[in-house]
Enzyme design. Structure first.
Site, PDB file in Angstrom:
ATOM      1  N   CYS A 194       1.722  -4.916  -6.126  1.00  0.00           N
ATOM      2  CA  CYS A 194       1.670  -5.254  -4.706  1.00  0.00           C
ATOM      3  C   CYS A 194       1.433  -4.029  -3.827  1.00  0.00           C
ATOM      4  CB  CYS A 194       2.994  -5.880  -4.277  1.00  0.00           C
ATOM      5  SG  CYS A 194       3.568  -7.180  -5.349  1.00  0.00           S
TER       6      CYS A 194
ATOM      7  N   ARG B  69      -5.028  -1.773  -6.102  1.00  0.00           N
ATOM      8  CA  ARG B  69      -3.799  -1.903  -6.889  1.00  0.00           C
ATOM      9  C   ARG B  69      -3.737  -3.242  -7.629  1.00  0.00           C
ATOM     10  NH1 ARG B  69       0.155   1.687  -4.911  1.00  0.00           N
ATOM     11  NH2 ARG B  69       1.845   0.301  -5.448  1.00  0.00           N
TER      12      ARG B  69
ATOM     13  N   TRP C  47       0.891  -9.230  -6.092  1.00  0.00           N
ATOM     14  CA  TRP C  47       0.503  -9.405  -7.501  1.00  0.00           C
ATOM     15  C   TRP C  47       1.626 -10.208  -8.121  1.00  0.00           C
ATOM     16  CZ3 TRP C  47       2.353  -7.909 -12.376  1.00  0.00           C
ATOM     17  CH2 TRP C  47       1.412  -7.945 -13.417  1.00  0.00           C
TER      18      TRP C  47
ATOM     19  N   ASN D 227       7.606  -5.032  -3.114  1.00  0.00           N
ATOM     20  CA  ASN D 227       6.862  -4.687  -4.322  1.00  0.00           C
ATOM     21  C   ASN D 227       7.884  -4.404  -5.412  1.00  0.00           C
ATOM     22  OD1 ASN D 227       5.191  -3.641  -6.304  1.00  0.00           O
ATOM     23  ND2 ASN D 227       4.770  -1.723  -5.231  1.00  0.00           N
ATOM     24  N   GLY D 228       7.754  -5.060  -6.568  1.00  0.00           N
ATOM     25  CA  GLY D 228       8.704  -4.809  -7.659  1.00  0.00           C
ATOM     26  C   GLY D 228       9.355  -6.107  -8.109  1.00  0.00           C
TER      27      GLY D 228
ATOM     28  N   GLU E 278     -10.135   2.198 -27.041  1.00  0.00           N
ATOM     29  CA  GLU E 278     -10.416   2.315 -25.614  1.00  0.00           C
ATOM     30  C   GLU E 278     -11.670   1.505 -25.254  1.00  0.00           C
ATOM     31  OE1 GLU E 278      -9.093   3.074 -22.976  1.00  0.00           O
ATOM     32  OE2 GLU E 278     -10.636   3.686 -21.551  1.00  0.00           O
TER      33      GLU E 278
ATOM     34  N   LYS F 238     -11.581  -1.482 -22.575  1.00  0.00           N
ATOM     35  CA  LYS F 238     -12.453  -1.466 -21.399  1.00  0.00           C
ATOM     36  C   LYS F 238     -13.243  -2.761 -21.309  1.00  0.00           C
ATOM     37  CE  LYS F 238     -11.300   0.997 -19.623  1.00  0.00           C
ATOM     38  NZ  LYS F 238     -10.323   2.036 -19.467  1.00  0.00           N
TER      39      LYS F 238
ATOM     40  N   GLU G  68     -10.931  -5.931 -20.560  1.00  0.00           N
ATOM     41  CA  GLU G  68     -10.250  -6.036 -19.268  1.00  0.00           C
ATOM     42  C   GLU G  68     -11.201  -6.341 -18.121  1.00  0.00           C
ATOM     43  OE1 GLU G  68      -8.106  -2.611 -17.708  1.00  0.00           O
ATOM     44  OE2 GLU G  68      -9.523  -1.251 -18.624  1.00  0.00           O
TER      45      GLU G  68
ATOM     46  N   HIS H 192      -8.910  -4.371 -44.689  1.00  0.00           N
ATOM     47  CA  HIS H 192      -7.540  -4.907 -44.803  1.00  0.00           C
ATOM     48  C   HIS H 192      -7.319  -6.103 -43.878  1.00  0.00           C
ATOM     49  CE1 HIS H 192      -6.524  -1.556 -47.372  1.00  0.00           C
ATOM     50  NE2 HIS H 192      -7.161  -0.779 -46.505  1.00  0.00           N
TER      51      HIS H 192
ATOM     52  N   LYS I  85      -3.490  -1.932 -10.769  1.00  0.00           N
ATOM     53  CA  LYS I  85      -3.818  -0.531 -11.029  1.00  0.00           C
ATOM     54  C   LYS I  85      -2.577   0.268 -11.400  1.00  0.00           C
ATOM     55  CE  LYS I  85      -6.584   3.002 -11.178  1.00  0.00           C
ATOM     56  NZ  LYS I  85      -7.367   3.081 -12.441  1.00  0.00           N
TER      57      LYS I  85
HETATM   58  O1  M6R Z   1      -1.283   4.725 -14.166  1.00  0.00           O
HETATM   59  P1  M6R Z   1      -1.171   4.769 -15.666  1.00  0.00           P
HETATM   60  O2  M6R Z   1      -2.135   5.727 -16.293  1.00  0.00           O
HETATM   61  O3  M6R Z   1       0.226   4.984 -16.152  1.00  0.00           O
HETATM   62  O4  M6R Z   1      -1.611   3.305 -16.136  1.00  0.00           O
HETATM   63  C1  M6R Z   1      -1.547   2.956 -17.485  1.00  0.00           C
HETATM   64  C2  M6R Z   1      -2.289   1.661 -17.752  1.00  0.00           C
HETATM   65  O5  M6R Z   1      -1.780   0.620 -16.956  1.00  0.00           O
HETATM   66  C3  M6R Z   1      -3.800   1.798 -17.479  1.00  0.00           C
HETATM   67  O6  M6R Z   1      -4.371   2.826 -18.221  1.00  0.00           O
HETATM   68  C4  M6R Z   1      -4.516   0.473 -17.828  1.00  0.00           C
HETATM   69  O7  M6R Z   1      -4.468   0.242 -19.210  1.00  0.00           O
HETATM   70  C5  M6R Z   1      -5.953   0.478 -17.323  1.00  0.00           C
HETATM   71  N1  M6R Z   1      -6.255  -0.791 -16.720  1.00  0.00           N
HETATM   72  C6  M6R Z   1      -6.954   0.682 -18.389  1.00  0.00           C
HETATM   73  O8  M6R Z   1      -8.259   0.702 -17.931  1.00  0.00           O
END
Ligand code: M6R
Length: 608
Positions: free
Chosen positions: A2, A27, A74, A98-99, A480, A484, A487, A503, A603
């Site tokens: 949020c 965010r 959020w 927020n939280g 990664e 990517k 997501e 495996h 974010k």
């Molecule tokens: O702010 P942070 O680096 O701690 O965030 C960690 C993850 O939430 C962040 O890397 C997330 O996996 C991204 N959406 C990946 O692209």
């Protein structure tokens, strides 16, 4: 997660509040709302979905008032609809949050017995009811706020207005960040300094356990017992320009193309380009004396840490324990004060990473933070700060933060190797020279591969499932790549160690499952090619990401081969990140996905 904004102003605030919310869009959110006080009455507009829905409402029904609070939500407790959107009102009290209020359920039961009627499924509404109850019982606003703060537990940034005081906003922080902005005859608050940047650059950051009261020209901070505390203001470098896409379609695209310049700037902090040596790192961690390292992080930052593990173990002969922070924090890992712990986080606010940090601190370890946001909680609670200097990353999918994290980890592992006598002066020079060449190579690669990747993304966008394979440092890169792609394009993808193919995942291989193989011509190359052969033998379609030597050496038929320049092992993970980022980006863009704000994602993940 949020976003929060508030203004105690002199002119109408609704439009400015929504404008500030726009700078917090990155965010992640799924509904939004704004409330003001006008002529002694609270009023609000709330809408499901993106900010333009809220703006349409505001265009139809103006919201006057020179004091107000606003929120992008959020969803955690309750679906993302208008009833659950903030601000929440109860008897002249308005609240945004927020939280997570962890004890909301028991508080709600107690309030219902008292006669409270709840109109949302949120945890936040208990805060508004508690404040209303304490006010009814005769407490002043400040006392009611403190009484409420002593009842709730969890992680929160809370912002409150009382209808009968149109000159004051109250707030509190325990977990998610909250910044107070000092204007001229006006005061502001927001989830970060970028949100407030067009209004002011004089910022006071609240710390956990602070309750703050702002009026037109005053900030008062106290603890939950009402005892005054002093928090200094600072001049923030954040500017609204930082959230500008420039000529790019999306922030993610801009951030991918920024990498050569940004990484060069970041490296300048860690290596001396003239003498090709590493610079002294933060002295709070002495790598020469350590028995081991513990690394913890989430998502992409965790995958950067996994590449770091390979480097620290290989170059500095330093054993590394690594885990995702949501596991690390609870697995009661035996740690020793002879180890140090590194926490990697772009935002510096990720709840699980912060909890892992606190666990390690309690075990007596020295703490290092590899962070982008230097004012963040993780940075503030660490003994040593290793900034990644990537600038604000707005796209939810991490790109430039990842390669900058890698650049910092590479530099630190060389520094650790020097300190421990496992990297010679000659090796240091050679490796730093490769790092120094990296920004130029990144620029070249980005320009050269773009057309091929865009065309390939059209093919990739037709598939439902994708497998990524890699060995050595290309294994975290495979994960990664998969992260990517899934997501932002919502195509199901998995990253595997190439050696694990036999495996289990090999059972999935057929013509409908493209396999993206990341294999520079390194010491693992032949082994990875054997795995590719196993894929080809089962009709799998291969997208081969390799270098010139690798392309020349492999005779296998592929759907596409992306050929990068031959580079040294120490920079290969950064160079090979570029095609996987572009592939995910173009595939998502072709599918028309919301690249910068993918569904359900935030974010900065400030709750567990
Ligand atoms: O702010 P942070 O680096 O701690 O965030 C960690 C993850 O939430 C962040 O890397 C997330 O996996 C991204 N959406 C990946 O692209």
């Amino acid at each position: 997660m949020c976003g929060i904004v508030g203004i105690v102003g002199r002119e109408p605030v609704a439009a400015r509040l929504v404008d500030a919310l726009r700078r917090l869009e990155y965010r992640g959110y799924d509904s939004a709302g704004v409330a003001t006080i006008h002529e002694g009455k609270l009023d609000r507009r709330r809408a499901e979905g993106k900010l333009f829905n809220l703006e349409s409402k505001l265009a139809g029904e103006l919201l006057p008032g020179t004091i107000g609070i606003a929120h992008t939500r959020w969803a955690t407790h309750g679906v993302p609809n208008e009833e659950n959107a903030h601000p929440h009102f109860v008897e002249g009290v308005a609240v945004v949050h927020n939280g997570i209020i962890e004890n909301f359920s028991e508080l709600k039961d107690e309030l219902i017995v008292d006669g409270a009627v709840f109109t949302s499924q949120t945890d936040t509404e208990v805060v508004a009811h508690l404040l209303a109850k304490y006010t009814r019982e005769g407490l002043g606003h400040r006392e009611a706020m403190l009484a409420m703060l002593n009842r709730v537990s969890g992680a929160y940034a809370l912002v409150v207005m009382f209808q009968d005081d149109p000159g004051t906003i109250l707030s509190a922080r325990f977990g998610p960040p909250l910044a107070i902005g000092h204007g001229k005859g006006e005061m502001f608050l927001g989830s970060d300094a970028i949100a407030l940047s067009p209004f002011t650059n004089e910022i006071t950051y609240l710390v956990d356990g602070d309750c703050a009261i702002i009026t037109h020209d005053r900030l008062e901070v106290m603890d939950y017992q009402g005892r005054p505390v002093t928090r200094k203001s600072q001049i923030s470098q954040a500017t609204a320009f930082m959230v500008d896409k420039g000529n790019h379609r999306h922030f993610m695209e801009k951030e991918i193309y920024e990498q050569p310049e940004i990484i060069s700037h970041a490296l300048g902090h860690y290596v001396d380009f003239a003498s090709h040596t590493v610079k002294a790192t933060d002295k709070a961690i002495d790598f020469s004396k350590l028995s081991g390292l513990a690394i913890s992080a989430c998502g992409t930052a965790y995958l950067a840490g996994l590449v770091g593990k390979y480097w620290f173990e290989r170059y500095a002969r330093l054993p590394v324990e690594i885990d995702v922070a949501s596991e690390f924090r609870y697995r009661e890992l035996p740690l020793s004060p002879t180890q140090a712990a590194l926490f990697i986080s772009q935002s510096g606010e990720t709840a699980d990473t912060l909890a892992s940090l606190r666990y390690s601190k309690d075990e007596g370890l020295k703490i290092g933070a590899i962070v982008n946001v230097r004012e963040s909680t993780i940075a503030r609670e660490s003994d040593a700060i290793f900034p990644i200097l990537a600038g604000p990353e707005i796209g939810v999918a991490s790109t430039k933060a990842f390669t900058c994290q890698l650049a910092v980890l590479a530099s630190l592992s060389i520094a650790a190797g020097r300190a421990r006598g496992t990297v010679s002066e000659a090796d240091e020079k050679a490796m730093v020279k490769h790092l120094a060449e990296m920004p130029r190579i990144m620029s070249r690669v980005l320009n050269e591969i773009q057309p091929q990747i865009e065309a390939l993304s059209r093919d990739l966008s037709r598939f439902k499932d994708v497998l990524y394979l890699g060995r050595g440092t290309s294994y975290p890169l495979a994960m990664e790549g998969a992260l990517k792609l899934k997501e932002i394009s919502y195509i199901h993808a998995e990253g595997y160690a190439a050696g694990e193919l036999k495996h289990g995942p090999i059972a999935l291989i057929d013509e409908n499952m493209p396999v993206i193989v990341i294999a520079p011509h390194d010491r693992f190359f032949e082994k990875t090619v054997s795995n590719m052969q196993e894929v080809a033998a089962r009709g799998g379609k291969i997208i081969f990401i390799t270098d010139e030597k690798g392309a020349a050496a492999s005779k296998l038929e592929t759907l596409a081969t992306i050929t990068l320049p031959n580079v040294d092992e120490i920079i290969a993970p950064m160079i090979f990140s570029l095609p996987i980022q572009l592939l995910a980006y173009h595939t998502a863009a072709i599918l028309g996905a919301d690249v910068d704000q993918p569904r359900n994602l935030a974010k900065s993940v400030t709750v567990e």
